[in-house]
Design an enzyme around this catalytic site. Structure first.
Site, short mmCIF file in Angstrom:
data_model
loop_
_atom_site.label_atom_id
_atom_site.label_comp_id
_atom_site.label_asym_id
_atom_site.label_seq_id
_atom_site.Cartn_x
_atom_site.Cartn_y
_atom_site.Cartn_z
N HIS A 155 -34.03 46.74 14.71
CA HIS A 155 -34.01 46.88 13.41
C HIS A 155 -34.10 45.51 13.03
CE1 HIS A 155 -32.73 50.88 12.29
NE2 HIS A 155 -32.56 51.09 13.49
N TYR A 184 -25.57 49.58 3.36
CA TYR A 184 -24.03 49.18 3.00
C TYR A 184 -24.13 49.51 1.52
CZ TYR A 184 -23.32 47.15 7.72
OH TYR A 184 -23.30 46.83 8.91
N PRO A 192 -14.59 46.88 11.08
CA PRO A 192 -16.05 47.26 11.54
C PRO A 192 -17.04 46.75 10.67
CG PRO A 192 -14.77 49.12 10.65
CD PRO A 192 -13.84 48.01 10.58
N LYS A 241 -19.03 43.32 14.25
CA LYS A 241 -18.65 42.19 15.15
C LYS A 241 -17.83 42.44 16.39
CE LYS A 241 -21.10 39.17 13.20
NZ LYS A 241 -22.15 39.68 13.63
N TYR A 279 -24.67 38.20 10.64
CA TYR A 279 -25.00 39.58 11.02
C TYR A 279 -25.68 39.72 12.40
CZ TYR A 279 -25.25 44.39 10.45
OH TYR A 279 -25.01 45.69 10.61
#
Ligand code: APR
Length: 390
Positions: free
Chosen positions: A72, A202, A293, A297, A383
């Site tokens: 991704h 998100y 979550p 990580k 990220y």
């Protein structure tokens, strides 16, 4: 029985450590108190950072990941009326992969049982001993009920949050524990339906956070923020789908629904325990720290810990040098705290908790990340994952 490294726990941390050591000619034995089926069936995280993928490939665990993993190149951040794509390669030159932690664990177990070091399931009464000497051991009862002692040079405590290792380190070092419990939880589902999105979403919403993730081209993973006191029985599949559709709504976009195959509520907390070593007992992964979550990580931190630990143990056992084992705890904790901050920041930005002032701050921060390249790059770098040693 004797080995060089006695490893407690066959989660991703313990299994990967054993594999990394084997590749470098160091012997180990892995002791796990659950069954193979139980360990393989646990549904956990599913996002792998660049360094995690590289690490798995380097130890020969990349074949199925490269075939079935989904690469991704970003995520969507959403707030009412806006869905904005953060393009990771453009922002920081790295990507992430979707490949379930349970798949990573299955691959590692299959390789271990095929030609790897011993891996014993369904052991009990695991107890590290004499870890403040140069010849520690692990007492345990094997699956047949026979009491055993594993003599070793080093013990690795990769036994997760509820394991036996951390309490020994904390008691012996009078260590410090930091903890933050968040006033919300995630209700997560796995559903047999093609993802309604190409990249993870998100979403901030006044009703609470929602997230659209995926496990494969035909399996979706979705979450909604709920109160930690909510009971899963009160959430019918229809009620969950409705909440997801409302919180992720965007004109012209539709959420596809399908049969729910798993559903559960996960509490969210941050936890860090320092130091990560006492004598010859070393902690790695969830045994030493937990992150909420939201930043994806947990698994990646465990991989970074064992990468540092494997280097340190090879140096100690093959070259008799103690510099890397002495540096291990501080080095690992520097990364742990950076990721703890990122996970807390993502969590704080995206979850509503009834405070209107905070909601305005959250929206302002989201708008900033979606409009400033500098702000977006910071999120992208964190990220997709930092280098193992900061
Ligand atoms: N003896 C032997 N094994 C034990 C004991 C014990 N006393 N206590 C726990 N275990 C086993 C557990 O059954 C589990 O299989 O240790 C393993 C720990 O694995 P995880 O909990 O998966 O932890 P870890 O390997 O550190 O994985 C990193 O980060 O955010 C998370 O979801 C992510 O689980 C992943 C974790």
């Amino acid at each position: 029985v004797r080995t060089q490294v006695g490893i407690i726990g066959a989660g991703p941390a313990g299994l990967l450590l054993s594999r990394m050591l084997a590749v470098q000619g160091i012997e180990s034995v892995v002791l796990e108190n659950r069954s193979r089926d139980y360990v393989e069936a646990r549904i956990r995280a599913g996002i792998l950072e660049q360094h995690t993928v590289n690490t798995l490939r380097e130890v020969g665990m990349g074949a199925r990941l490269d075939r079935e993993g989904l690469e991704h190149d970003g995520i969507y951040l959403q707030y009412p009326g806006t869905r904005h794509k953060l393009d990771f390669p453009e922002l920081c030159g790295r990507n992430v992969w979707i490949y379930g932690q349970s798949e990573v664990v299955k691959d590692l177990i299959a390789a271990q049982l095929d030609d790897g070091p011993p891996l014993l399931f369904e052991v009990s009464d695991v107890q590290p001993r004499d870890v403040d000497t140069d010849s520690p051991s692990i007492a345990f009862t094997d699956a047949d009920g026979v009491a055993q002692v594993l003599e070793c040079d080093v013990v690795a405590g990769t036994d997760g949050f509820h394991g036996v290792s951390r309490p020994i380190v904390t008691a012996a070092t009078q260590g410090t524990v930091w903890e933050r419990t968040y006033p919300f939880a995630w209700l997560g589902i796995l559903a047999d339906v093609a993802p309604s999105t190409d990249d993870l979403i998100y979403a901030w919403h006044p009703d609470g956070f929602a997230m659209h993730s995926m496990r494969s081209p035909s399996v979706s993973r979705l979450y909604i923020q709920v109160d930690p006191t909510e009971k899963i029985e009160d959430w019918s599949d229809d009620r969950i789908w409705e909440a997801l559709a409302t919180r992720m709504a965007l004109p012209g976009w539709e959420l596809q629904t399908g049969p729910v195959t798993e559903k559960s509520i996960l509490p969210m907390r941050s936890f860090v325990s320092s130091p990560m070593r006492h004598g010859r007992l070393f902690l790695a992964g969830d045994a030493a720290h937990i992150v909420p979550p939201t930043g994806a990580k947990g698994l990646n931190l465990a991989v970074a810990d064992v990468t540092l630990l494997a280097q340190a143990l090879v140096r100690l056992l093959a070259e008799k040098e103690t510099d890397l084992v002495d540096a291990y705890s501080d080095k690992a904790l520097a990364r742990v705290w950076r990721c703890t901050h990122f996970s807390w920041w993502m969590t704080s930005m995206l979850h509503t908790h009834g405070d209107d002032f905070d909601a305005q701050l959250q929206l302002s921060q989201l708008q900033r990340v979606c409009s400033s390249e500098a702000a977006a790059r910071e999120l992208a770098e964190m990220y997709t994952g930092l280098p193992v040693a900061l």
